[in-house]
Design an enzyme around this catalytic site. Structure first.
Site, PDB file in Angstrom:
ATOM      1  N   SER A  22       0.826  -1.179   0.057  1.00  0.00           N
ATOM      2  CA  SER A  22       0.086  -0.168   0.374  1.00  0.00           C
ATOM      3  C   SER A  22       0.687   1.226   0.044  1.00  0.00           C
ATOM      4  O   SER A  22       0.238   2.196  -0.247  1.00  0.00           O
ATOM      5  CB  SER A  22      -1.151  -0.498   1.394  1.00  0.00           C
ATOM      6  N   HIS A 155     -38.346  22.347 -16.016  1.00  0.00           N
ATOM      7  CA  HIS A 155     -38.231  22.240 -17.760  1.00  0.00           C
ATOM      8  C   HIS A 155     -37.746  22.831 -18.278  1.00  0.00           C
ATOM      9  O   HIS A 155     -37.025  22.133 -19.949  1.00  0.00           O
ATOM     10  CB  HIS A 155     -39.384  21.516 -17.482  1.00  0.00           C
ATOM     11  N   LYS A 282     -13.709  30.100 -31.788  1.00  0.00           N
ATOM     12  CA  LYS A 282     -13.984  28.483 -30.861  1.00  0.00           C
ATOM     13  C   LYS A 282     -13.217  29.414 -28.816  1.00  0.00           C
ATOM     14  O   LYS A 282     -12.521  29.768 -28.522  1.00  0.00           O
ATOM     15  CB  LYS A 282     -13.680  27.487 -30.279  1.00  0.00           C
ATOM     16  N   ASN A 284     -13.957  27.930 -25.149  1.00  0.00           N
ATOM     17  CA  ASN A 284     -15.116  26.352 -24.257  1.00  0.00           C
ATOM     18  C   ASN A 284     -14.938  26.930 -22.921  1.00  0.00           C
ATOM     19  O   ASN A 284     -14.152  26.958 -22.381  1.00  0.00           O
ATOM     20  CB  ASN A 284     -14.396  25.300 -24.881  1.00  0.00           C
ATOM     21  N   TYR A 316      -9.963  -6.683  11.877  1.00  0.00           N
ATOM     22  CA  TYR A 316      -8.988  -5.911  10.038  1.00  0.00           C
ATOM     23  C   TYR A 316      -9.322  -7.082   9.213  1.00  0.00           C
ATOM     24  O   TYR A 316      -9.009  -8.125   9.548  1.00  0.00           O
ATOM     25  CB  TYR A 316      -8.400  -5.601  10.410  1.00  0.00           C
ATOM     26  N   LYS A 324      -8.447   3.785   1.471  1.00  0.00           N
ATOM     27  CA  LYS A 324      -7.661   4.816   1.492  1.00  0.00           C
ATOM     28  C   LYS A 324      -6.969   5.575  -0.011  1.00  0.00           C
ATOM     29  O   LYS A 324      -7.568   6.735  -0.063  1.00  0.00           O
ATOM     30  CB  LYS A 324      -6.297   5.322   2.042  1.00  0.00           C
TER      31      LYS A 324
END
Length: 462
Positions: A22, A155, A282, A284, A316, A324
């Site tokens: 890990s 809507h 453009k 964007n 555990y 994590k």
């Protein structure tokens, strides 16, 4: 061989070592791990479990390890498996047997739970601060444009006119609820598992209250099994991040729409826009779109942790190693999105003329015309029907309600009088919404004052 290898005759293979490690993820928790170890060593010395000289050596060695990590001089080795073993191995190499006494009365199970809770507490505080900054940007836009009228939608169709400030404040209140969820996640994480050991506590005379107080925890988790296996606090954090990202996605969807030529309600700063590789004209709203897109990964982080936890027996299990990465990602992603959204909102240019022009379309005065009749005694359902006929007439003529003559109104009902024109004025329509929480000028001013007070209280709570 690993630090836990005494019972084994051979080490794991290189593949399984990497598969089970890990360290690539939890090395981000080095500061929390070192803080927890310092607190544990000091408590062991006070309890007489280890000598004070050993505790002093441990504290000094841990400080030097942290300095090396933060200076980029520490070589992380995947063979160490996790941040706990990485730090401990370096500590033992530095201070010898004193470092080997650090793990007395402690397991990696309560150690990692402690590290993760400390991390979660800090990230909640960071996110709460970023949340406040975005709300401040929204409030500033509301304050800067108190009289700007825009169409309100249901809507995604024109519904009734509202104040732009009212619209901004709707997001302020969403984010205020997000702040509350983050604060709750911080409270959930604010409990110390240290001293629970592997699952059953320990025979050493540990002072769990002392380590809890030293690390800034408000309380101790009362059950050792629960202490090492609970990840509800990470679920709370991940959920808070998911809901907040969902709110940001809604905000950014409107930013994308409002910045189009069809709406033209706002102009985004160049700093929060990009161009096209082929179309020179453009501009964007890529960063609004990115925030909208990143919501999916944060929700995915929450779902992944829920599925990981769903069938774990006490206490555990190695599955918990997967807790994590998603939480770290969710917190980092939300923080980046909050910072980006605050910049966009703070720098965007509002276009009042375009908003007002659109507010004059779509028969936004229709409800007020129906209310006009209802206030003169006509049942609202009948008034609704009458105004529906007037809207149909407008559609047939290609005009709006304020283009109709008084005779057109009176042809539908003799309750209409010359003052009907006042019911068609945008400013009057907005001003008439005087109920608490409504879009009237006075109501929004009161709402703004309340939002600023809540914001100040939350800023002080970070």
């Amino acid at each position: 061989m690993a630090l836990w290898s005494g019972r084994f005759t051979e080490n794991v293979s290189e593949f399984t070592q990497r598969f089970g490690a890990s360290l690539p993820v939890d090395k981000a928790l080095y500061a929390q791990d070192i803080a927890g170890s310092k607190a544990h060593a000091a408590m062991l010395a006070k309890a007489g479990v280890i000598a004070q000289a050993d505790a002093d050596a441990i504290a000094g060695g841990l400080g030097r390890v942290q300095e090396r990590i933060e200076a980029g001089e520490f070589a992380f080795d995947i063979n160490d498996e996790d941040i706990h073993m990485s730090v401990e191995r370096a500590l033992i190499a530095d201070v010898g047997d004193a470092g080997a006494r650090l793990h007395t009365g402690r397991s990696r199970n309560d150690q990692v739970a402690t590290d993760t809770r400390l991390f979660a507490k800090q990230r909640c505080s960071d996110l709460m601060a970023a949340n406040v900054a975005l709300r401040q940007a929204l409030v500033k836009q509301a304050e800067a444009h108190p009289d700007v009228i825009m169409p309100g939608y249901t809507h995604l169709q024109h519904a009734q006119p509202v104040l732009f400030a009212h619209h901004m404040l709707a997001y302020v209140w969403m984010l205020a609820r997000d702040f509350g969820r983050l604060a709750a996640a911080r409270r959930a994480a604010d409990a110390s598992p240290l001293g629970a050991a592997a699952l059953a506590g320990t025979t050493y005379p540990l002072d769990r209250q002392m380590t809890a107080e030293s690390l800034g925890f408000s309380r101790v988790i009362p059950n050792s099994l629960d202490a090492v296996s609970d990840r509800d606090f990470l679920l709370d954090l991940s959920y808070a991040c998911s809901v907040s990202c969902m709110h940001l996605s809604r905000l950014c969807e409107e930013i994308v729409l409002w910045s189009t030529a069809e709406f033209d309600f706002i102009g985004l700063s160049d700093a929060f826009s990009t161009g096209s590789s082929i179309m020179p004209q453009k501009k964007n709203p890529d960063f609004a779109e990115l925030i909208r897109g990143k919501t999916g990964r944060v929700v995915g982080d929450l779902v992944a942790l829920l599925v990981t936890m769903k069938a774990l027996p006490l206490a555990y299990n190695k599955d918990l190693q997967e807790d994590k990465e998603g939480a770290i990602d969710a917190a980092k992603t939300l923080e980046d999105c909050l910072v980006c959204a605050a910049g966009m909102i703070e720098t965007m240019a509002v276009k009042p003329e375009s908003m007002r022009a659109q507010a004059k379309k779509g028969y936004l005065a229709a409800t007020d015309v129906a209310d006009y009749l209802a206030k003169k005694g006509m049942p609202f359902r009948r008034a609704h029907e009458v105004v529906g006929h007037l809207v149909l007439l407008c559609e047939q003529r290609g005009c709006d309600l304020d283009d109709l003559a008084l005779a057109d109104f009176q042809a539908e009902s003799d309750l209409f009088e010359a003052d009907i024109t006042s019911a068609l004025d945008l400013d009057a329509i907005v001003a008439a919404r005087t109920t608490e929480g409504g879009t009237g000028y006075a109501a929004v001013a009161e709402q703004l004052a309340l939002a600023k007070q809540v914001l100040a209280d939350d800023e002080a709570a970070v």
